[in-house]
Design a protein around this motif. Structure first.
Motif, mmCIF file in Angstrom:
data_model
loop_
_atom_site.group_PDB
_atom_site.id
_atom_site.type_symbol
_atom_site.label_atom_id
_atom_site.label_comp_id
_atom_site.label_asym_id
_atom_site.label_seq_id
_atom_site.Cartn_x
_atom_site.Cartn_y
_atom_site.Cartn_z
ATOM 1 N N SER A 127 33.897 17.118 47.964
ATOM 2 C CA SER A 127 34.208 18.243 47.084
ATOM 3 C C SER A 127 34.893 19.351 47.865
ATOM 4 O O SER A 127 34.983 19.315 49.084
ATOM 5 C CB SER A 127 32.909 18.764 46.459
ATOM 6 N N ILE A 128 35.386 20.329 47.152
ATOM 7 C CA ILE A 128 35.942 21.542 47.756
ATOM 8 C C ILE A 128 35.250 22.719 47.078
ATOM 9 O O ILE A 128 34.908 22.649 45.900
ATOM 10 C CB ILE A 128 37.468 21.630 47.589
ATOM 11 N N VAL A 129 35.038 23.765 47.827
ATOM 12 C CA VAL A 129 34.371 24.938 47.276
ATOM 13 C C VAL A 129 35.265 25.534 46.190
ATOM 14 O O VAL A 129 36.417 25.892 46.442
ATOM 15 C CB VAL A 129 34.076 25.977 48.378
ATOM 16 N N VAL A 130 34.755 25.617 44.973
ATOM 17 C CA VAL A 130 35.541 26.070 43.832
ATOM 18 C C VAL A 130 36.050 27.490 44.050
ATOM 19 O O VAL A 130 37.211 27.794 43.761
ATOM 20 C CB VAL A 130 34.699 25.977 42.536
ATOM 21 N N ASP A 131 35.224 28.365 44.588
ATOM 22 C CA ASP A 131 35.649 29.748 44.822
ATOM 23 C C ASP A 131 36.822 29.820 45.799
ATOM 24 O O ASP A 131 37.722 30.638 45.635
ATOM 25 C CB ASP A 131 34.485 30.590 45.352
ATOM 26 N N VAL A 132 36.819 28.953 46.805
ATOM 27 C CA VAL A 132 37.918 28.933 47.775
ATOM 28 C C VAL A 132 39.197 28.439 47.108
ATOM 29 O O VAL A 132 40.265 29.019 47.293
ATOM 30 C CB VAL A 132 37.558 28.046 48.993
#
Length: 86
Positions: free
Chosen positions: A52-57
């Protein structure tokens, strides 16, 4: 606590999901799909968090691209992937 023997612990699956910006409800939904045996770590939940990737980033990256006008033209390349044209 002894200083000559370093101690550490693994992050739990839930902690990994929280670090990536998911809330506990999201984690619980996946836990129902991929249940964990008592006393064992769940490799599937770790793998899902790791992919996954941090949504906020990701949102912050897009805001910079759009607001700073680095380029807002997206063009499909020869294999159909979108490319940002600056």
């Amino acid at each position: 606590m002894r200083l000559d023997k370093p101690q550490y612990r693994y992050l739990t699956e839930r902690e990994c999901w929280r670090l990536l910006g998911f809330d506990d409800n999201d984690f619980e939904l996946m836990l129902n799909v991929f249940p964990t045996r008592k006393g064992c770590r769940n490799a599937t939940l770790y793998a899902l968090a790791g992919n996954s990737i941090v949504v906020d980033v990701l949102e912050a990256i897009f805001k910079v691209i759009i607001n700073e006008d680095y380029g807002t033209d997206f063009v499909a390349n020869e294999i159909g992937q979108l490319e940002l044209v600056c």
